[in-house]
Design an enzyme around this catalytic site. Sequence first.
Site, PDB file in Angstrom:
ATOM      1  N   GLY A  47       0.864  -1.179   0.000  1.00  0.00           N
ATOM      2  CA  GLY A  47       0.000   0.000   0.000  1.00  0.00           C
ATOM      3  C   GLY A  47       0.887   1.210   0.000  1.00  0.00           C
ATOM      4  N   GLU A  48       0.667   2.089   0.935  1.00  0.00           N
ATOM      5  CA  GLU A  48       1.486   3.304   1.032  1.00  0.00           C
ATOM      6  C   GLU A  48       2.057   3.350   2.445  1.00  0.00           C
ATOM      7  OE1 GLU A  48       1.977   4.822  -1.862  1.00  0.00           O
ATOM      8  OE2 GLU A  48       3.502   5.918  -0.740  1.00  0.00           O
ATOM      9  N   SER A  49       3.363   3.184   2.541  1.00  0.00           N
ATOM     10  CA  SER A  49       3.985   3.063   3.867  1.00  0.00           C
ATOM     11  C   SER A  49       3.794   4.318   4.723  1.00  0.00           C
ATOM     12  CB  SER A  49       5.477   2.740   3.725  1.00  0.00           C
ATOM     13  OG  SER A  49       6.123   3.719   2.939  1.00  0.00           O
ATOM     14  N   CYS A  79       6.088  -5.289   0.415  1.00  0.00           N
ATOM     15  CA  CYS A  79       6.171  -3.989  -0.229  1.00  0.00           C
ATOM     16  C   CYS A  79       6.125  -2.845   0.798  1.00  0.00           C
ATOM     17  CB  CYS A  79       5.087  -3.883  -1.288  1.00  0.00           C
ATOM     18  SG  CYS A  79       5.505  -2.730  -2.582  1.00  0.00           S
ATOM     19  N   ARG A 106      12.771   3.273  -1.084  1.00  0.00           N
ATOM     20  CA  ARG A 106      11.368   3.384  -1.538  1.00  0.00           C
ATOM     21  C   ARG A 106      11.308   3.689  -3.025  1.00  0.00           C
ATOM     22  NH1 ARG A 106       7.826   7.526   1.409  1.00  0.00           N
ATOM     23  NH2 ARG A 106       6.244   6.410   0.230  1.00  0.00           N
ATOM     24  N   ILE A 133       5.011  -3.435  -7.659  1.00  0.00           N
ATOM     25  CA  ILE A 133       4.192  -2.234  -7.870  1.00  0.00           C
ATOM     26  C   ILE A 133       4.832  -1.078  -7.097  1.00  0.00           C
ATOM     27  CG2 ILE A 133       1.914  -1.172  -7.632  1.00  0.00           C
ATOM     28  CD1 ILE A 133       0.747  -4.044  -7.621  1.00  0.00           C
ATOM     29  N   ARG A 134       5.421  -0.146  -7.817  1.00  0.00           N
ATOM     30  CA  ARG A 134       6.143   0.974  -7.187  1.00  0.00           C
ATOM     31  C   ARG A 134       6.910   0.470  -5.957  1.00  0.00           C
ATOM     32  NH1 ARG A 134       3.537   4.634  -4.917  1.00  0.00           N
ATOM     33  NH2 ARG A 134       1.600   3.511  -4.665  1.00  0.00           N
ATOM     34  N   HIS A 169       4.632  -8.462  -4.549  1.00  0.00           N
ATOM     35  CA  HIS A 169       3.316  -8.804  -3.999  1.00  0.00           C
ATOM     36  C   HIS A 169       2.999 -10.260  -4.297  1.00  0.00           C
ATOM     37  CE1 HIS A 169       1.724  -4.722  -3.025  1.00  0.00           C
ATOM     38  NE2 HIS A 169       2.644  -4.374  -3.888  1.00  0.00           N
ATOM     39  N   GLU A 171       0.837 -11.901  -2.885  1.00  0.00           N
ATOM     40  CA  GLU A 171      -0.615 -12.098  -2.717  1.00  0.00           C
ATOM     41  C   GLU A 171      -1.390 -11.798  -4.005  1.00  0.00           C
ATOM     42  OE1 GLU A 171       1.053  -9.541  -1.803  1.00  0.00           O
ATOM     43  OE2 GLU A 171      -0.143  -7.731  -1.971  1.00  0.00           O
TER      44      GLU A 171
END
Length: 188
Positions: A47-49, A79, A106, A133-134, A169, A171
């Site tokens: 997600g977004e850390s 991630c 990051r 993903i990023r 990821h 998952e």
Amino acid sequence: MQIAVLAVQGAFIEHEYMLSRLGVESFELRQKSDLDKPFDGLIIPGGESTVQGKLIRELDMFDTLKSRISDGLPVFGTCAGLILLAKEIKNDSRVHLASMDITAVRNAYGRQLGSFFTEGFFKGVGKIPMTFIRAPFIESVRGDVEVLATCGGNIVAARQKNQLVTSFHSELNDDLSVHKYFLDMIGR
Ligand code: GLN
């Protein structure tokens, strides 16, 4: 066995789905009182850390999570989860749970073209799909951190005792092997 999945932001449902496919029960950690339920392992999703780090502080979950991890709770960070566990983040002055002896970078593959799929070897498992993903990668490891996978010369999976992290990821693919690896760490 019961796995808690941090569910304040990001791709947590996908982890729950993987666990259910493996016949393992899970529940979502959304607020502090959820930490009172018993659990044997923790997943911190992608997600977004920065958002996850902010929310676990605001929701007053930070101290409990940090002390449970340092007491040996098995944890799997994917991630953004990897970034939350890193003791050092090369391009961010703010660290979060800071429990693992790794230096993360990051958005290490660039912001625009940072998403891609590949296959790579995961130590003790074999060739697996890897969706980035990023994504961050791990620039360096210290102490007893074991490198489990590299991609293009960069470290993308590692373990230190009770802590497992992947840049990719697992998952988001059909392959269950990294989740199985984590469950084996818990000792089911
Ligand atoms: N770029 C995100 C971060 O820095 C991580 C991306 C992800 O989890 N897919 O937190």
